[in-house]
Motif scaffolding. Structure first.
Motif, PDB file in Angstrom:
ATOM      1  N   UNK A 126       0.804  -1.212   0.000  1.00 41.05           N
ATOM      2  CA  UNK A 126       0.000   0.000   0.000  1.00 41.05           C
ATOM      3  C   UNK A 126       0.838   1.264   0.000  1.00 41.05           C
ATOM      4  N   UNK A 127       2.063   1.163   0.459  1.00 41.49           N
ATOM      5  CA  UNK A 127       2.960   2.319   0.545  1.00 41.49           C
ATOM      6  C   UNK A 127       3.862   2.452  -0.675  1.00 41.49           C
ATOM      7  N   UNK A 128       3.751   1.530  -1.611  1.00 38.84           N
ATOM      8  CA  UNK A 128       4.655   1.507  -2.763  1.00 38.84           C
ATOM      9  C   UNK A 128       3.982   2.134  -3.977  1.00 38.84           C
ATOM     10  N   UNK A 129       4.687   3.070  -4.622  1.00 39.55           N
ATOM     11  CA  UNK A 129       4.225   3.630  -5.888  1.00 39.55           C
ATOM     12  C   UNK A 129       4.545   2.597  -6.969  1.00 39.55           C
TER      13      UNK A 129
ATOM     14  N   UNK B  18      13.380   4.567  -5.191  1.00 37.37           N
ATOM     15  CA  UNK B  18      13.606   3.119  -5.169  1.00 37.37           C
ATOM     16  C   UNK B  18      14.659   2.749  -4.122  1.00 37.37           C
ATOM     17  N   UNK B  19      15.748   3.510  -4.095  1.00 36.42           N
ATOM     18  CA  UNK B  19      16.813   3.220  -3.140  1.00 36.42           C
ATOM     19  C   UNK B  19      16.332   3.401  -1.713  1.00 36.42           C
ATOM     20  N   UNK B  20      15.522   4.418  -1.489  1.00 35.51           N
ATOM     21  CA  UNK B  20      14.962   4.648  -0.165  1.00 35.51           C
ATOM     22  C   UNK B  20      14.000   3.519   0.239  1.00 35.51           C
ATOM     23  N   UNK B  21      13.191   3.117  -0.698  1.00 38.05           N
ATOM     24  CA  UNK B  21      12.212   2.056  -0.453  1.00 38.05           C
ATOM     25  C   UNK B  21      12.885   0.768  -0.027  1.00 38.05           C
ATOM     26  N   UNK B  22      14.012   0.450  -0.671  1.00 39.87           N
ATOM     27  CA  UNK B  22      14.723  -0.790  -0.382  1.00 39.87           C
ATOM     28  C   UNK B  22      15.899  -0.593   0.573  1.00 39.87           C
ATOM     29  N   UNK B  23      15.958   0.595   1.188  1.00 38.91           N
ATOM     30  CA  UNK B  23      16.990   0.893   2.176  1.00 38.91           C
ATOM     31  C   UNK B  23      18.400   0.657   1.628  1.00 38.91           C
ATOM     32  N   UNK B  24      18.634   1.173   0.407  1.00 39.38           N
ATOM     33  CA  UNK B  24      19.895   0.980  -0.289  1.00 39.38           C
ATOM     34  C   UNK B  24      20.700   2.270  -0.269  1.00 39.38           C
TER      35      UNK B  24
END
Length: 54
Positions: A7-10, A47-53
Motif C-alpha cells: 500500500x505504501x509503494x508507488x 527506489x533506493x529509499x524504499x529498499x533501504x539501499x
C-alpha cells in the motif's frame, strides 16, 4: 530487512526499475521512457529509499 507494505509503494516505480535494469543507465532510461533525467534520478532515489539501499 524491513517489511514493505504494498500500500505504501508507488507501483509506477516498477516500470522505472525494469527500464533501469534493462538499460543500466539513468540518462538512457529517462530517454526511453520519455521523462527528463532529473525525474529518473528522483525515481531512482525513491527506489533506493524504499529498499533501504544507501
Amino acid at each position: 530487512m524491513k517489511s514493505i507494505g504494498l500500500g505504501a509503494v508507488d507501483l509506477n516505480l516498477l516500470i522505472d526499475f525494469e527500464a533501469l535494469y534493462i538499460h543500466q543507465s539513468v540518462t538512457l532510461t529517462a530517454q526511453r521512457i520519455h521523462i527528463e533525467q532529473p525525474a529518473m534520478s528522483a525515481a531512482l532515489g525513491r527506489l533506493r529509499s524504499l529498499f533501504d539501499d544507501g
